[in-house]
Design a protein around this motif. Structure first.
Motif, mmCIF file in Angstrom:
data_model
loop_
_atom_site.group_PDB
_atom_site.id
_atom_site.type_symbol
_atom_site.label_atom_id
_atom_site.label_comp_id
_atom_site.label_asym_id
_atom_site.label_seq_id
_atom_site.Cartn_x
_atom_site.Cartn_y
_atom_site.Cartn_z
ATOM 1 N N ASP A 12 -27.822 -62.637 -16.337
ATOM 2 C CA ASP A 12 -28.916 -62.529 -17.297
ATOM 3 C C ASP A 12 -29.213 -61.064 -17.559
ATOM 4 O O ASP A 12 -30.187 -60.511 -17.049
ATOM 5 N N PRO A 13 -28.359 -60.376 -18.355
ATOM 6 C CA PRO A 13 -28.614 -58.965 -18.618
ATOM 7 C C PRO A 13 -29.926 -58.803 -19.367
ATOM 8 O O PRO A 13 -30.382 -59.721 -20.039
ATOM 9 N N PRO A 14 -30.560 -57.607 -19.248
ATOM 10 C CA PRO A 14 -31.821 -57.406 -19.949
ATOM 11 C C PRO A 14 -31.625 -57.519 -21.446
ATOM 12 O O PRO A 14 -30.574 -57.188 -21.978
ATOM 13 N N THR A 146 -28.510 -65.566 -9.834
ATOM 14 C CA THR A 146 -29.276 -64.486 -10.449
ATOM 15 C C THR A 146 -28.449 -63.213 -10.448
ATOM 16 O O THR A 146 -28.475 -62.450 -11.404
ATOM 17 N N THR A 147 -27.727 -62.959 -9.354
ATOM 18 C CA THR A 147 -26.812 -61.823 -9.263
ATOM 19 C C THR A 147 -25.535 -62.257 -8.569
ATOM 20 O O THR A 147 -25.552 -63.154 -7.725
ATOM 21 N N ARG A 159 -15.585 -59.219 -0.550
ATOM 22 C CA ARG A 159 -16.880 -59.789 -0.179
ATOM 23 C C ARG A 159 -17.575 -60.189 -1.475
ATOM 24 O O ARG A 159 -17.697 -59.386 -2.386
ATOM 25 N N ILE A 160 -18.016 -61.436 -1.546
ATOM 26 C CA ILE A 160 -18.778 -61.923 -2.694
ATOM 27 C C ILE A 160 -20.186 -62.252 -2.194
ATOM 28 O O ILE A 160 -20.340 -63.020 -1.243
ATOM 29 N N SER A 161 -21.180 -61.632 -2.825
ATOM 30 C CA SER A 161 -22.575 -61.915 -2.505
ATOM 31 C C SER A 161 -23.259 -62.401 -3.778
ATOM 32 O O SER A 161 -23.128 -61.770 -4.821
ATOM 33 N N VAL A 162 -23.966 -63.506 -3.661
ATOM 34 C CA VAL A 162 -24.713 -64.037 -4.789
ATOM 35 C C VAL A 162 -26.141 -64.324 -4.351
ATOM 36 O O VAL A 162 -26.398 -64.588 -3.163
ATOM 37 N N THR A 163 -27.061 -64.224 -5.298
ATOM 38 C CA THR A 163 -28.432 -64.638 -5.036
ATOM 39 C C THR A 163 -28.768 -65.783 -5.976
ATOM 40 O O THR A 163 -28.320 -65.809 -7.135
ATOM 41 N N LEU A 164 -29.529 -66.719 -5.443
ATOM 42 C CA LEU A 164 -29.908 -67.921 -6.196
ATOM 43 C C LEU A 164 -31.410 -68.126 -6.074
ATOM 44 O O LEU A 164 -31.953 -68.024 -4.979
#
Length: 166
Positions: A12-14, A146-147, A159-164
């Motif tokens: 979701d870019p600004p 989200t990211t 390494r894959i990091s995601v936030t939900l």
């Protein structure tokens, strides 16, 4: 010298004309971080771990929990199917402080490391083709997150990091 590349996907870019705070949003405060009792090697183990973590964190919406379990299943399955297996796994809940004035909320950060340096790929249009037999996993993760951050590790792998949102 260490060569670590990080790719950040912003689902979701600004919007044009909006400005982010100069230093970005305040860092997320970890609420609950717990290491798995045993190494996580399968999607089922990852789901059980995340489900327990979410139940310990407090009230989570049914949709938030379902999305978290889907995303962790896809990340671990993709690591096993396409990237030589899971080499590390972690998950934690955090309080998010959005820069756009929305109220703080609970979110989940999932990190999966695997043995392959190739970046994941799955076009968003894969989600629109009901006849496609597979290849939707990464597109689903990007859609739900989200990211998404991907770092190629110096010794190989990524390494894959995601936030939900929860």
């Amino acid at each position: 010298m260490t060569d670590t590349r990080t790719t950040v996907f912003d689902p979701d870019p600004p919007s044009p004309g909006s400005a982010a705070a100069p230093d970005g949003p305040p860092p997320a405060a970890p609420l609950r971080e717990r290491a798995p009792d045993a190494p996580v090697a399968t999607a089922a183990q990852a789901r059980r771990f995340v489900q327990q973590l979410l139940h310990e964190a407090g009230p989570v919406t049914a949709a938030g929990e379902a999305n978290a379990l889907l995303a962790v299943s896809e990340l671990v399955t993709n690591a096993n199917r396409h990237a030589g297996g899971v080499t590390a796994f972690s998950a934690r809940t955090e309080t998010a402080h959005p820069a756009d004035g929305r109220p703080p909320g609970l979110r989940l950060r999932i990190t999966v490391e695997d043995a392959d340096s190739r970046l994941p790929h799955s076009p968003r249009r894969a989600l629109l083709d009901p006849t496609r037999p597979g290849g939707r996993g990464w597109a689903l993760v990007v859609m739900l997150a989200t990211t998404c951050e991907i770092s190629v590790l110096p010794g190989g792998g990524k390494r894959i990091s995601v936030t939900l949102p929860l």
